[in-house]
Motif scaffolding. Sequence first.
Motif, PDB file in Angstrom:
ATOM      1  N   VAL A 147       0.839  -1.199   0.000  1.00  0.00           N
ATOM      2  CA  VAL A 147       0.000   0.000   0.000  1.00  0.00           C
ATOM      3  C   VAL A 147       0.876   1.251   0.000  1.00  0.00           C
ATOM      4  N   LYS A 148       1.860   1.280   0.876  1.00  0.00           N
ATOM      5  CA  LYS A 148       2.693   2.473   0.990  1.00  0.00           C
ATOM      6  C   LYS A 148       3.566   2.670  -0.247  1.00  0.00           C
ATOM      7  N   GLU A 149       4.018   1.581  -0.823  1.00  0.00           N
ATOM      8  CA  GLU A 149       4.785   1.688  -2.069  1.00  0.00           C
ATOM      9  C   GLU A 149       3.901   2.222  -3.201  1.00  0.00           C
ATOM     10  N   SER A 150       2.661   1.773  -3.263  1.00  0.00           N
ATOM     11  CA  SER A 150       1.749   2.273  -4.298  1.00  0.00           C
ATOM     12  C   SER A 150       1.444   3.752  -4.081  1.00  0.00           C
ATOM     13  N   TRP A 181      -3.981   7.275   3.809  1.00  0.00           N
ATOM     14  CA  TRP A 181      -3.803   8.719   3.775  1.00  0.00           C
ATOM     15  C   TRP A 181      -2.336   9.058   3.598  1.00  0.00           C
ATOM     16  N   ILE A 182      -2.080  10.136   2.907  1.00  0.00           N
ATOM     17  CA  ILE A 182      -0.769  10.770   2.919  1.00  0.00           C
ATOM     18  C   ILE A 182      -0.915  12.095   3.657  1.00  0.00           C
ATOM     19  N   ASP A 183      -0.134  12.252   4.712  1.00  0.00           N
ATOM     20  CA  ASP A 183      -0.109  13.482   5.507  1.00  0.00           C
ATOM     21  C   ASP A 183       1.246  14.136   5.243  1.00  0.00           C
ATOM     22  N   TYR A 184       1.252  15.133   4.352  1.00  0.00           N
ATOM     23  CA  TYR A 184       2.517  15.663   3.834  1.00  0.00           C
ATOM     24  C   TYR A 184       2.458  17.186   3.774  1.00  0.00           C
ATOM     25  N   LYS A 185       3.386  17.819   4.471  1.00  0.00           N
ATOM     26  CA  LYS A 185       3.496  19.280   4.474  1.00  0.00           C
ATOM     27  C   LYS A 185       2.170  19.958   4.818  1.00  0.00           C
ATOM     28  N   SER A 186       1.576  19.491   5.932  1.00  0.00           N
ATOM     29  CA  SER A 186       0.350  20.076   6.502  1.00  0.00           C
ATOM     30  C   SER A 186      -0.887  19.871   5.635  1.00  0.00           C
ATOM     31  N   LYS A 187      -0.808  18.997   4.642  1.00  0.00           N
ATOM     32  CA  LYS A 187      -1.982  18.659   3.842  1.00  0.00           C
ATOM     33  C   LYS A 187      -2.236  17.161   3.917  1.00  0.00           C
ATOM     34  N   LYS A 188      -3.511  16.773   3.869  1.00  0.00           N
ATOM     35  CA  LYS A 188      -3.890  15.364   3.948  1.00  0.00           C
ATOM     36  C   LYS A 188      -4.575  14.955   2.644  1.00  0.00           C
ATOM     37  N   TYR A 189      -4.188  13.769   2.148  1.00  0.00           N
ATOM     38  CA  TYR A 189      -4.722  13.259   0.895  1.00  0.00           C
ATOM     39  C   TYR A 189      -5.267  11.851   1.132  1.00  0.00           C
ATOM     40  N   ARG A 190      -6.490  11.602   0.701  1.00  0.00           N
ATOM     41  CA  ARG A 190      -7.159  10.315   0.939  1.00  0.00           C
ATOM     42  C   ARG A 190      -7.173   9.476  -0.334  1.00  0.00           C
ATOM     43  N   TYR A 191      -6.901   8.168  -0.178  1.00  0.00           N
ATOM     44  CA  TYR A 191      -6.857   7.269  -1.328  1.00  0.00           C
ATOM     45  C   TYR A 191      -7.627   5.981  -1.039  1.00  0.00           C
ATOM     46  N   ASN A 192      -8.306   5.494  -2.041  1.00  0.00           N
ATOM     47  CA  ASN A 192      -8.957   4.191  -1.966  1.00  0.00           C
ATOM     48  C   ASN A 192      -7.936   3.109  -2.323  1.00  0.00           C
ATOM     49  N   ILE A 193      -7.894   2.078  -1.500  1.00  0.00           N
ATOM     50  CA  ILE A 193      -6.911   1.007  -1.666  1.00  0.00           C
ATOM     51  C   ILE A 193      -7.612  -0.314  -1.942  1.00  0.00           C
ATOM     52  N   HIS A 194      -7.097  -1.040  -2.910  1.00  0.00           N
ATOM     53  CA  HIS A 194      -7.543  -2.409  -3.183  1.00  0.00           C
ATOM     54  C   HIS A 194      -6.329  -3.328  -3.050  1.00  0.00           C
ATOM     55  N   PHE A 195      -6.534  -4.515  -2.518  1.00  0.00           N
ATOM     56  CA  PHE A 195      -5.424  -5.451  -2.462  1.00  0.00           C
ATOM     57  C   PHE A 195      -5.916  -6.880  -2.610  1.00  0.00           C
ATOM     58  N   GLY A 200       1.386 -16.712  -2.929  1.00  0.00           N
ATOM     59  CA  GLY A 200       2.410 -16.219  -2.016  1.00  0.00           C
ATOM     60  C   GLY A 200       2.843 -14.785  -2.276  1.00  0.00           C
ATOM     61  N   PHE A 201       2.086 -14.062  -3.070  1.00  0.00           N
ATOM     62  CA  PHE A 201       2.363 -12.669  -3.371  1.00  0.00           C
ATOM     63  C   PHE A 201       1.192 -11.801  -2.911  1.00  0.00           C
ATOM     64  N   THR A 202       1.483 -10.527  -2.675  1.00  0.00           N
ATOM     65  CA  THR A 202       0.454  -9.536  -2.376  1.00  0.00           C
ATOM     66  C   THR A 202       0.552  -8.416  -3.407  1.00  0.00           C
ATOM     67  N   CYS A 203      -0.602  -7.959  -3.873  1.00  0.00           N
ATOM     68  CA  CYS A 203      -0.658  -6.814  -4.780  1.00  0.00           C
ATOM     69  C   CYS A 203      -1.612  -5.788  -4.173  1.00  0.00           C
ATOM     70  N   ALA A 204      -1.186  -4.537  -4.178  1.00  0.00           N
ATOM     71  CA  ALA A 204      -2.065  -3.445  -3.726  1.00  0.00           C
ATOM     72  C   ALA A 204      -1.992  -2.323  -4.749  1.00  0.00           C
ATOM     73  N   TYR A 205      -3.120  -1.665  -4.932  1.00  0.00           N
ATOM     74  CA  TYR A 205      -3.108  -0.501  -5.811  1.00  0.00           C
ATOM     75  C   TYR A 205      -3.973   0.602  -5.200  1.00  0.00           C
ATOM     76  N   ALA A 206      -3.497   1.824  -5.395  1.00  0.00           N
ATOM     77  CA  ALA A 206      -4.143   3.016  -4.832  1.00  0.00           C
ATOM     78  C   ALA A 206      -4.754   3.833  -5.964  1.00  0.00           C
ATOM     79  N   ILE A 207      -5.942   4.361  -5.698  1.00  0.00           N
ATOM     80  CA  ILE A 207      -6.655   5.170  -6.678  1.00  0.00           C
ATOM     81  C   ILE A 207      -7.164   6.422  -5.984  1.00  0.00           C
ATOM     82  N   VAL A 208      -6.965   7.563  -6.626  1.00  0.00           N
ATOM     83  CA  VAL A 208      -7.472   8.819  -6.048  1.00  0.00           C
ATOM     84  C   VAL A 208      -8.991   8.760  -5.919  1.00  0.00           C
TER      85      VAL A 208
END
Length: 208
Positions: A147-150, A181-195, A200-208
């Motif tokens: 999730v964080k890498e995406s 969420w990304i909390d960066y330089k006093s701004k917060k950004y929300r993302y929908n995550i699917h995984f 034996g692998f995990t895949c995650a992707y983030a969409i605005v």
Amino acid sequence: MPLYKTITPNSQTTVKIWKITESYEHLMMKVDLKPAALNRVLGMKSELHQRGFLSVRHLLQEFGYVDADLFYDDNGKPHLKDGKHISITHSFNFSAVIVSDLTVGIDIEKQRDKITIIAHKFIDYEQDYLNKDGADYIKELTAIWCVKESLYKLFSMPGLSFKQHCLVIPFTINDTETVAWIDYKSKKYRYNIHFLEFEGFTCAYAIV
């Protein structure tokens, strides 16, 4: 042709996953690379990385693109000439590409015990709901890393920290979605995550 899975999370977004079973030679025969990409793949010391790189070009073909349609900005983020958003990942014998009208990021990782060694480098808020003794701890850590890498790929801002700036809302390994969420330089950004998990692998992707 080992197109492993196609996912359409919404009408504007498609994910394609490739299982890399072919040889380097077979993959190379089936793609037309621009000179910079050819030099890059020929310069790779690992055949595993070469096959991952080439499998991504096969996935581009599945979307109707060629290598010349893909370019990278100064931060290393991939872009498509038609203006659609793209994110790319590969890990061992799997690769994936997500293409969307929306801003997106994707990551695949193999589930391995050694992720516990680096957990302190990317886990902060999430330690409040993780159970280190739980049966799914490795899978949960891998999902959070993905999730964080995406998010990192999607946001593409120098200085973004997995630990300090990226937060993954509580989930269970049986879930298929969460919010981050990304909390960066006093701004917060929300993302929908699917995984999802497979072989034996995990895949995650983030969409605005």
